[in-house]
Design an enzyme around this catalytic site. Sequence first.
Site, PDB file in Angstrom:
ATOM      1  N   ASP A   1      23.124 -52.194 -63.685  1.00  0.00           N
ATOM      2  CA  ASP A   1      22.224 -53.329 -62.931  1.00  0.00           C
ATOM      3  C   ASP A   1      22.196 -54.479 -63.885  1.00  0.00           C
ATOM      4  O   ASP A   1      22.063 -55.686 -63.654  1.00  0.00           O
ATOM      5  CB  ASP A   1      21.163 -52.814 -62.390  1.00  0.00           C
TER       6      ASP A   1
ATOM      7  N   HIS B   1      33.608 -43.753 -49.968  1.00  0.00           N
ATOM      8  CA  HIS B   1      33.407 -42.550 -50.185  1.00  0.00           C
ATOM      9  C   HIS B   1      34.581 -42.052 -51.216  1.00  0.00           C
ATOM     10  O   HIS B   1      34.471 -41.057 -51.644  1.00  0.00           O
ATOM     11  CB  HIS B   1      33.782 -42.010 -48.620  1.00  0.00           C
TER      12      HIS B   1
ATOM     13  N   GLU C   1      16.359 -53.029 -66.359  1.00  0.00           N
ATOM     14  CA  GLU C   1      17.606 -53.372 -65.592  1.00  0.00           C
ATOM     15  C   GLU C   1      17.883 -54.816 -64.845  1.00  0.00           C
ATOM     16  O   GLU C   1      19.031 -55.215 -64.407  1.00  0.00           O
ATOM     17  CB  GLU C   1      17.931 -52.350 -64.173  1.00  0.00           C
TER      18      GLU C   1
ATOM     19  N   ARG D   1      14.142 -39.934 -62.427  1.00  0.00           N
ATOM     20  CA  ARG D   1      14.016 -41.280 -62.015  1.00  0.00           C
ATOM     21  C   ARG D   1      13.495 -41.405 -60.771  1.00  0.00           C
ATOM     22  O   ARG D   1      13.942 -40.535 -59.798  1.00  0.00           O
ATOM     23  CB  ARG D   1      15.210 -41.948 -62.083  1.00  0.00           C
TER      24      ARG D   1
ATOM     25  N   CYS E   1      21.116 -45.710 -70.225  1.00  0.00           N
ATOM     26  CA  CYS E   1      21.615 -44.632 -69.329  1.00  0.00           C
ATOM     27  C   CYS E   1      22.637 -45.179 -68.261  1.00  0.00           C
ATOM     28  O   CYS E   1      23.164 -44.579 -67.531  1.00  0.00           O
ATOM     29  CB  CYS E   1      20.686 -43.757 -68.462  1.00  0.00           C
TER      30      CYS E   1
HETATM   31  C1  PEP Z   1      22.225 -48.712 -63.975  1.00  0.00           C
HETATM   32  O1  PEP Z   1      21.770 -49.404 -63.072  1.00  0.00           O
HETATM   33  O2  PEP Z   1      22.608 -48.757 -65.250  1.00  0.00           O
HETATM   34  C2  PEP Z   1      21.667 -47.217 -63.913  1.00  0.00           C
HETATM   35  C3  PEP Z   1      21.774 -46.143 -64.530  1.00  0.00           C
HETATM   36  O3  PEP Z   1      21.257 -46.906 -62.427  1.00  0.00           O
HETATM   37  P1  PEP Z   1      22.198 -47.012 -61.205  1.00  0.00           P
HETATM   38  O4  PEP Z   1      23.541 -46.962 -61.616  1.00  0.00           O
HETATM   39  O5  PEP Z   1      21.775 -45.725 -60.566  1.00  0.00           O
HETATM   40  O6  PEP Z   1      21.922 -48.045 -60.425  1.00  0.00           O
HETATM   41 MG    MG Z   2      20.365 -49.213 -61.694  1.00  0.00          MG
END
Ligand code: PEP
Ligand code: MG
Length: 581
Positions: A463, A195, A439, A338, A510
């Site tokens: 990921d 948090h 990912e 997403r 992203c």
């Molecule tokens: C990622 O895994 O790079 C991603 C953009 O998704 P998240 O961080 O939400 O898992």
């Molecule tokens: Mg991800």
Amino acid sequence: MTIALHGMSVSRGIAIGNVHIIERDQPDIREYKISKSQIDTEIRRLEEAISNARQQLRAIRGHIKESTTADIAAFIDTHLLMLDDIALTQEPKRLIGELRCNAEWALKLQRDALVNVFEEMDDAYLRTRKDDVNHVVDRIMRVLLKQTPLRHEVPDSRLTGYIMLADDLTPGDTVLMQHHGIAAFATEYGGPTSHTAILARSLGIPAIVGLHQASRYIREEDTIILDGILGIVLVDPDKNTLAHYQKKQKEEKRYYLSLGRLKKAPATTRDGITINLQANIELPQDFDTVREVGAGGVGLYRTEFLYMNRQAPPDEEEHFNTYLKVLKILDGLPLTIRTLDLGADKQVDGGRQTGPVQSNPALGLRAIRLCLKEPGLFRPQLRAIIRASAFGPVRLMIPMLSHLQEINQVLQMIQTIKTELDSLNITYDHNLPVGGMIEVPAAAICADMFAGKLDFLSIGTNDLIQYTMAIDRVNDEVNYLYDPLHPAVLRLIRTTIKAGNRAKIPVAMCGEMAGEKRHTQLLLGLGLREFSVHPAALLEVKQIIIESNLAELEKMARKVLFSTSGAEVAMLMGKTGPAKN
Ligand code: PEP
Ligand code: MG
């Protein structure tokens, strides 16, 4: 002598200031027996303490500034809800009567029982909920023990500009810190998804977590430098270090101010290629920032936050109305929504599975796997996204794909929904682009197959690195292996970009790597032409793009793919003259 302590940076920036240590002495709680006739009085004492704690929290909630993000208020609300929960309001009362003990002891027994339940959970997020129990019980306990409030809990303008150090912080602490004008904070515990980390980012002040042993080396009123870029704290800096950081701090401020001029400039390289630079958003208060920083659209809208701090998942209409709101703010800019990515590090209350705790949640039923298993959870969101596509340029993006079959299933569901909408004369974009996140190494290796089925790809490096390196992204013991420059990661990125190019579909990135300006030139060299980054990082990345020459970078990147280590990659790319700061 200057001492350097290392932690994990969770919010960027440099702060120099004196330290205020938030010390919560663990009170010595003793059991004493009471007579039968004293039971009612003791129960009343507990009730009054809970009511007093509630008033304190409400007062803190009243201090929350308009500009503060909603999640801070949500954390306080969670604590208020806990104060109404029978686990805290009724069970300790039962213990007072049954054991004929004092209220403090009954509360302590109940706290220990609750904390034990949370500690045994395998799920990292749920384990951190024990902190909430501790924070709430501590508050009641302090009232029961008639302890005076801590210094930062009462208005004190002398704390302005201080750097707070604590073992951990409560959401209430962070609200008060904002009120006091605190410059930065550091905590001994906590990881990037705690948090505290989430709140630090929302408050926009430099912060470091996991600064183990900090209280052994830092004393009240010590002067420290908190470097939220490198994740280090320098205690008692000498004159030269201080001067160096003061200069760096000024340069940082000047640099960020100067970036403002780039808001309207196109993200075009020196050799004339325009890069698609978009923003990642999560919370409603992020929506406006997309336009503020001049992003070309939203490349990742994480929808998990719609499910946060609630019992039931949002229904189709709530999804739909939220998406319309974002589309309205974006006013014609593309919005990549997403679909739900619950599980592993992203646990929320609404829509959460109640099945057995998974022993390895990152490798378990998360994201698209969970959605396909729970169509009741997934379908309302899919329908809402498809319907929203009639009102603006929407793209639908599927997280954590690892198998072609998953794409087939989603496409089939989308087709069924479209047929339903047709029969109801409900309009939607018949060409709604459907893309997938890369990912998982399996998806990157087979990106050519995935590209054959999808309209766009987006590389989720957070990921992708976790799964390639086999390290839990929330485990600070193995964080040192979290290396975006590992040759395996770079090759998977390159494979994905090439697959997209061959299939003539766009490939974006992203994950956090896209927003790290030290990697911008490497990614450009590897062929990346679409970046989706945190709004706060967008202008820095744009600046680097504008200074770059793609032809030069591509030559360099070819060599980089044959490097044997991240350090070698960094050195090679250094030769292309990456931007300072
Ligand atoms: C990622 O895994 O790079 C991603 C953009 O998704 P998240 O961080 O939400 O898992
Ligand atoms: Mg991800």
